[in-house]
Write an enzyme that holds these catalytic residues in place. Structure first.
Site, PDB file in Angstrom:
ATOM      1  N   CYS A  61      14.105  10.996   5.687  1.00 46.89           N
ATOM      2  CA  CYS A  61      14.129  10.613   7.105  1.00 46.89           C
ATOM      3  C   CYS A  61      15.549  10.662   7.655  1.00 46.89           C
ATOM      4  CB  CYS A  61      13.559   9.219   7.275  1.00 46.89           C
ATOM      5  SG  CYS A  61      14.507   8.021   6.341  1.00 46.89           S
ATOM      6  N   LYS A 113       0.883  -1.186   0.000  1.00 43.02           N
ATOM      7  CA  LYS A 113       0.000   0.000   0.000  1.00 43.02           C
ATOM      8  C   LYS A 113       0.911   1.225   0.000  1.00 43.02           C
ATOM      9  CE  LYS A 113      -1.648   3.009   2.114  1.00 43.02           C
ATOM     10  NZ  LYS A 113      -1.451   4.436   1.728  1.00 43.02           N
TER      11      LYS A 113
HETATM   12  P1  NAD Z   1       2.650   9.236   6.979  1.00 39.43           P
HETATM   13  O1  NAD Z   1       2.830   8.637   8.322  1.00 39.43           O
HETATM   14  O2  NAD Z   1       1.711  10.369   6.818  1.00 39.43           O
HETATM   15  O3  NAD Z   1       2.157   8.122   5.931  1.00 39.43           O
HETATM   16  C1  NAD Z   1       2.829   6.892   5.796  1.00 39.43           C
HETATM   17  C2  NAD Z   1       1.822   5.846   5.321  1.00 39.43           C
HETATM   18  O4  NAD Z   1       0.796   5.703   6.308  1.00 39.43           O
HETATM   19  C3  NAD Z   1       1.125   6.207   4.008  1.00 39.43           C
HETATM   20  O5  NAD Z   1       1.019   5.048   3.211  1.00 39.43           O
HETATM   21  C4  NAD Z   1      -0.242   6.704   4.465  1.00 39.43           C
HETATM   22  O6  NAD Z   1      -1.267   6.447   3.529  1.00 39.43           O
HETATM   23  C5  NAD Z   1      -0.475   5.917   5.739  1.00 39.43           C
HETATM   24  N1  NAD Z   1      -1.292   6.656   6.711  1.00 39.43           N
HETATM   25  C6  NAD Z   1      -1.354   8.008   6.868  1.00 39.43           C
HETATM   26  N2  NAD Z   1      -2.202   8.322   7.864  1.00 39.43           N
HETATM   27  C7  NAD Z   1      -2.671   7.154   8.360  1.00 39.43           C
HETATM   28  C8  NAD Z   1      -3.575   6.826   9.408  1.00 39.43           C
HETATM   29  N3  NAD Z   1      -4.156   7.764  10.156  1.00 39.43           N
HETATM   30  N4  NAD Z   1      -3.817   5.528   9.658  1.00 39.43           N
HETATM   31  C9  NAD Z   1      -3.232   4.559   8.920  1.00 39.43           C
HETATM   32  N5  NAD Z   1      -2.376   4.821   7.905  1.00 39.43           N
HETATM   33  C10 NAD Z   1      -2.089   6.094   7.632  1.00 39.43           C
HETATM   34  O7  NAD Z   1       4.114   9.624   6.459  1.00 39.43           O
HETATM   35  P2  NAD Z   1       4.498  10.454   5.150  1.00 39.43           P
HETATM   36  O8  NAD Z   1       4.136  11.872   5.363  1.00 39.43           O
HETATM   37  O9  NAD Z   1       4.011   9.749   3.942  1.00 39.43           O
HETATM   38  O10 NAD Z   1       6.088  10.278   5.165  1.00 39.43           O
HETATM   39  C11 NAD Z   1       6.949  11.105   5.899  1.00 39.43           C
HETATM   40  C12 NAD Z   1       7.288  10.483   7.244  1.00 39.43           C
HETATM   41  O11 NAD Z   1       7.897   9.214   7.037  1.00 39.43           O
HETATM   42  C13 NAD Z   1       8.316  11.293   8.026  1.00 39.43           C
HETATM   43  O12 NAD Z   1       7.927  11.285   9.378  1.00 39.43           O
HETATM   44  C14 NAD Z   1       9.615  10.531   7.824  1.00 39.43           C
HETATM   45  O13 NAD Z   1      10.579  10.705   8.839  1.00 39.43           O
HETATM   46  C15 NAD Z   1       9.106   9.139   7.807  1.00 39.43           C
HETATM   47  N6  NAD Z   1      10.064   8.265   7.153  1.00 39.43           N
HETATM   48  C16 NAD Z   1      10.816   7.468   7.955  1.00 39.43           C
HETATM   49  C17 NAD Z   1      11.759   6.639   7.388  1.00 39.43           C
HETATM   50  C18 NAD Z   1      12.589   5.747   8.246  1.00 39.43           C
HETATM   51  O14 NAD Z   1      13.295   4.936   7.685  1.00 39.43           O
HETATM   52  N7  NAD Z   1      12.535   5.827   9.558  1.00 39.43           N
HETATM   53  C19 NAD Z   1      11.944   6.619   6.003  1.00 39.43           C
HETATM   54  C20 NAD Z   1      11.148   7.456   5.208  1.00 39.43           C
HETATM   55  C21 NAD Z   1      10.199   8.276   5.810  1.00 39.43           C
END
Ligand code: NAD
Length: 496
Positions: free
Chosen positions: A281, A173
């Site tokens: 990240c 997803k």
């Molecule tokens: P996000 O948490 O908004 O979304 C990530 C995923 O979760 C998406 O597929 C989204 O559809 C889903 N999602 C969003 N809200 C949700 C909810 N309420 N319930 C269930 N699923 C939900 O993150 P983003 O904005 O897409 O990405 C940026 C974030 O990801 C930053 O915090 C970044 O640090 C983190 N990140 C971390 C790493 C790591 O390796 N630690 C790598 C890349 C990105």
């Protein structure tokens, strides 16, 4: 308007849901296409496809699986330019950065092609009289992967090649903000010979995520995204009996000691702070400068920042737009807040001049000095092109500050003193450490992951830990019939 469908059983799939979300071209600020937001029934269709494909794929010989992975690697490498175009169009990152993201994803595919070695078990002969013991590594079943917007190709590639190499089938997803890369990669894997149903992509939002978390047919969840959602995924997934690895947000610090090479530090800070518009990240978001280096360092960083260009991804600029208008406004709001908090905005990215459409989601590189360590600018993950400076008097003050962070993803130290670097490496509370390296993303044959609120679960992504996560071990104790050992004995078996 174009619509991004799901990918189920090796073909585009519209599903029953009528809900959609806009997918922007962030450099133009316009809706470029729509993406379907799957219903529970749509997710169930993807899971059913993966479940049906699992027995056949798990039984497929390693030699055949390896050939298909090799073909996927070759095709991906040959067509990476097409994938980079998709990344630039939907995420906004400049084309060179998009190619860099794909190169890091390819590393994991290359690592995964060596899977037969990684799936070897162990063997001990004659542990008891005529008894041998050996172990096997078996696939889990149907794997769920939920990925973020900032690496639409690399993060899915951290997981699905390894899960599939190990004999599992997958439902991915991707982020609804830039979903096309995942569909493109699934189509490419089919062209490489992957049987239908082994890799499925379902688009959607919380509804689709919850359907994956609650399905009894999903064996494990690999999530990457923000910390609050990662925590929710971990708690909900484990409550439903799944293996979960949920990678969360970050606030990565760079500690600069007085003996560091300040030219190298300034280059590294600019590259790691503003590459991909700070939407990484592993971006450096705080420089902890051990005095007296701060003034000289700020001057060197500012002069490099004045040469950075911001614009559309094909125009040779250094930095593209942010992902959405809402996100740009949120990041920009932190710069507003910095002045209220008493910090000093040295370089202000608001109102930046861009080489591109005025309606794009732009924000220029920003440098903020004297950031109070109790302010939101310091504490929150901003996830944009905003670099903060915190001045400290000593190494001890710096490391204590870094270790007080809620997050523990990456950190870096810049120094020419080997002893100081070694001490930092041993004392810092982060899962990945750079020594004179600002973005220490481990190579594909190590594993990626942070500590504290940057990772929920005990297994990192890709590398050896990736194979560990996507397999379960079976230990076999074997004796071929020997009449001299016959006879009834209800005692617990002892090895003799
Ligand atoms: P996000 O948490 O908004 O979304 C990530 C995923 O979760 C998406 O597929 C989204 O559809 C889903 N999602 C969003 N809200 C949700 C909810 N309420 N319930 C269930 N699923 C939900 O993150 P983003 O904005 O897409 O990405 C940026 C974030 O990801 C930053 O915090 C970044 O640090 C983190 N990140 C971390 C790493 C790591 O390796 N630690 C790598 C890349 C990105």
């Amino acid at each position: 308007m174009d619509i991004v469908d799901h990918w189920i059983s090796g073909a585009r799939f519209a599903g029953e849901s009528t809900r959609t979300a806009p997918v922007y071209n962030p450099a133009e600020g316009v809706v470029a296409r729509e993406v379907r937001l799957g219903s529970v029934a749509d997710v169930e269709a993807a899971i059913a496809s993966a479940k049906a494909a699992f027995p056949g794929w798990a039984e497929t010989s390693m030699a055949k699986r390896q050939q298909i992975l090799f073909s996927f690697r070759e095709l991906l490498n040959a067509r990476k330019g097409d994938l980079a175009e998709i990344l630039t169009a939907e995420h906004g990152k400049v084309i060179g950065d998009a190619l860099g993201e794909i190169a890091r994803g390819l590393e994991v595919v290359e690592w995964a092609t060596g899977f037969p070695h990684l799936l070897k078990g162990e063997y001990s002969e004659n542990v008891s009289s005529s008894v041998d013991v050996y172990s096997t590594k078996e696939p889990l079943g149907v794997i769920g992967i939920i990925s973020p917007f900032n690496f639409p190709a690399m993060v899915p590639l951290w997981y699905f090649p390894i899960a599939i190499a190990a004999g599992n089938t997958v439902v991915l997803k991707p982020s609804e903000k830039d979903p096309s890369a995942s569909i493109w990669m699934a189509d490419l894997f089919k062209e490489a010979g992957l049987p239908d149903g082994v890799l499925n992509v379902v688009n959607g939002d919380k509804v689709a995520v919850d359907a994956l978390l609650e399905s009894p047919d999903i064996a494990s969840i690999s999530f990457v995204g923000s910390t609050p959602i990662a925590r929710y995924i971990y708690e909900t997934g484990t409550k439903h009996g799944k293996r979960v690895q949920a990678l969360g947000g970050a606030k990565n610090h760079m500690l600069v000691l007085p003996d560091a090479d300040l030219e190298l530090v300034a280059d590294s800070a600019v590259n790691a702070g503003f590459g991909s518009a700070g939407e990484r990240c592993m971006a450096i978001s705080v420089i902890v400068a051990v005095e007296p280096v701060a003034d000289a360092l700020i001057e060197k960083i500012s002069s490099r920042m004045s040469a950075l260009s911001v614009g559309e991804g094909h125009r040779g600029c250094d930095m593209g737009p942010l992902i959405t208008k809402e996100h740009r406004d949120k990041v920009s709001g932190y710069i507003d807040l910095a002045t209220v908090d008493g910090a000093k905005v040295v370089v202000d990215g608001r109102g930046v001049k861009v080489d591109g459409d005025a309606d794009g989601f732009w924000l220029g590189p920003t440098l903020i000095d004297a950031v109070p360590t109790d302010s939101k600018v310091y504490l929150d993950e901003i996830f944009g092109p905003v670099l903060s400076i915190v001045r400290v008097k000593s190494y001890e003050e710096g490391i204590a500050l870094i270790n007080s962070s809620q997050y523990g993803n990456g950190s870096a130290v810049f120094t020419n003193d080997g002893g100081a670097a070694r001490r930092f490496q041993r004392e810092v509370q982060t899962g990945m450490v750079g020594i004179n390296v600002p973005i220490p993303v481990p190579i594909g044959y190590y594993s990626f992951g942070g500590w504290k609120d940057s990772l929920f679960g005990d297994t990192k992504a890709y590398g050896p830990q990736g194979f560990h996560f996507f397999t379960r071990e079976k230990a076999v104790t074997r004796r071929w019939l020997d009449p001299s050992h016959a006879g009834v004995n209800l005692g617990f078996p002892e090895n003799k």
